[in-house]
Enzyme design. Sequence first.
Site, PDB file in Angstrom:
ATOM      1  N   THR A 194       0.833  -1.196   0.000  1.00  0.00           N
ATOM      2  CA  THR A 194       0.000   0.000   0.000  1.00  0.00           C
ATOM      3  C   THR A 194       0.872   1.252   0.000  1.00  0.00           C
ATOM      4  OG1 THR A 194      -1.630  -1.255   1.266  1.00  0.00           O
ATOM      5  CG2 THR A 194      -1.907   1.126   1.227  1.00  0.00           C
TER       6      THR A 194
ATOM      7  N   LYS B  67       4.887 -12.513   7.424  1.00  0.00           N
ATOM      8  CA  LYS B  67       3.635 -11.820   7.092  1.00  0.00           C
ATOM      9  C   LYS B  67       2.897 -12.699   6.098  1.00  0.00           C
ATOM     10  CE  LYS B  67       2.237  -7.261   5.137  1.00  0.00           C
ATOM     11  NZ  LYS B  67       1.288  -7.675   4.105  1.00  0.00           N
TER      12      LYS B  67
ATOM     13  N   TYR C  48       7.882 -11.625   3.657  1.00  0.00           N
ATOM     14  CA  TYR C  48       6.632 -11.088   3.106  1.00  0.00           C
ATOM     15  C   TYR C  48       6.057 -12.103   2.115  1.00  0.00           C
ATOM     16  CZ  TYR C  48       3.537  -7.320   1.348  1.00  0.00           C
ATOM     17  OH  TYR C  48       2.462  -6.541   0.989  1.00  0.00           O
TER      18      TYR C  48
END
Lengths: 297, 297
Positions: free
Chosen positions: B44, B159, B131
Amino acid sequence: MFKGLSAFPLTPITSAGIDRQGFIKILERLTAAEVDSVGILGSTGSYAYLTREQRKHVAAVAKQHTGDIPMMICVGAISTEQVLYLAEDAQQLGASALLLPPLSYQRLNDDEVFCLFETVTQRASVPVCVYDNPGTTHFMFSDELHGHIAALRGVKSIKIPGVPSQPEAALARVRNLRGKIPHDVTIGISGDDSAATGLNAGCEVWYSVCGGLFPEVAKEITQAAAAKDSQKVMECSARLEPLWALFRKHGGSIRVIAAAAGIIGLTNTDCLPRPLLPLSADNIAEIAGVLKQLALN
Amino acid sequence: MFKGLSAFPLTPITSAGIDRQGFIKILERLTAAEVDSVGILGSTGSYAYLTREQRKHVAAVAKQHTGDIPMMICVGAISTEQVLYLAEDAQQLGASALLLPPLSYQRLNDDEVFCLFETVTQRASVPVCVYDNPGTTHFMFSDELHGHIAALRGVKSIKIPGVPSQPEAALARVRNLRGKIPHDVTIGISGDDSAATGLNAGCEVWYSVCGGLFPEVAKEITQAAAAKDSQKVMECSARLEPLWALFRKHGGSIRVIAAAAGIIGLTNTDCLPRPLLPLSADNIAEIAGVLKQLALN
């Protein structure tokens, strides 16, 4: 320039950086074979792994060593701002055309991809080839979107991924796309193992990884296609089937071509940008066997 | 630092470049809410659309305006060489941790992804968070690979993308992964609409897009999770269902959060890097309606 054999060379990259001497040796093979055009910094040319400065260096070396052969340069980047800088660089370094993939991070919609091509073609002073490669960009073009983009001033070719292996299905696929695009926009096949089928189905150009390292055998195929000798096209491609099988086995052509460039002595067999790793010794030995069998050197 | 609410703010980018003032306004909300950590330049945060210099600028602004809140910075790039430069930059600018996605162009295999993490952790002096986001990286981790990577010195959190919506299935998913990784490596949930289920299934941290703009409502959820009040976790998340529905409608959270940041007056509603386009006026009006209904401002 968007016809015949467009050869897409590897950019060899070792732990010391871009292997300029190895790259020049690869380019000299393309010049000697008089390919119709070169596609610099394509997927096999590892454009996505290189900085703007590195890409300028590669383009400058390519221009210096391919002389008058028309040079297309891939200007793909995740951000449009970067694409525009890369397009400016490519043009200043003598690109005859730009190859533009809709590289994505967040999934793109059709409007976003159309706007990307609109923005770039408005600024570019050389023709643009649409790079349709869902395997790396993760964007699926509809033929309708291809039609909208191909109508933009400056778009002159579309590089499509492999066509169906059945000749009738391949013909239908190319005919459907042809019906949506202006008559002066050519269709080019990529995915080397379906090049013969694509050329026989009416593609005017082969955007070729094989042709980037072994231009003679690739040119035999595009010349047979130009002579409308569809049987010879299929025969020449069938002879190379062991190479296509290696591409399929290793999930694409780049790791195989990098190994091959090393095997025939142009660069190191480890010449891929990290995180990509070279193939194992066993796999490299198998590739060496296939090259010998096919008399590719 | 890998627990509670990790807020992932938008990096607002207008036609004039990075909207520094807008970004600061967003950061000040996170500082005021005392989030547990911030995740700068995440998906984001548009890391993939920014140059190395732009990323340094964003990280420096973030450090300046989040004070003592632990700061994780995403260092994802297609080439390992670039990842290493970005990691160096991030550490020099005060990152407490690095977030590393296996961003890909050519499809990566498990060995290549392992070597990427090995190379980066060997050089990094701060902890690394893996990630795992197949929607943007197009790489699928197996739990076995997670186990190998999590055993590397320096890896301290993973994550993960959204978990199954059924509580039992979510529990099994988190438990399976937990069984493969060292006990000091935390598991963090992302995919905001499955955060509640993930937290109730044992994830220790929420890597949160919602929390990057509306930290108060997100913190209510992670605090309820810390208090083992699984019913309150579900209730707080259920109240935000209209926001999750917007994320699903628009194929992810980034376009909705960018619109929301504009609607509440922090930046322009058009604050996405091209080729990403802002949502239509109708869609923005719908989002404004949902924000009003949920009292998010």
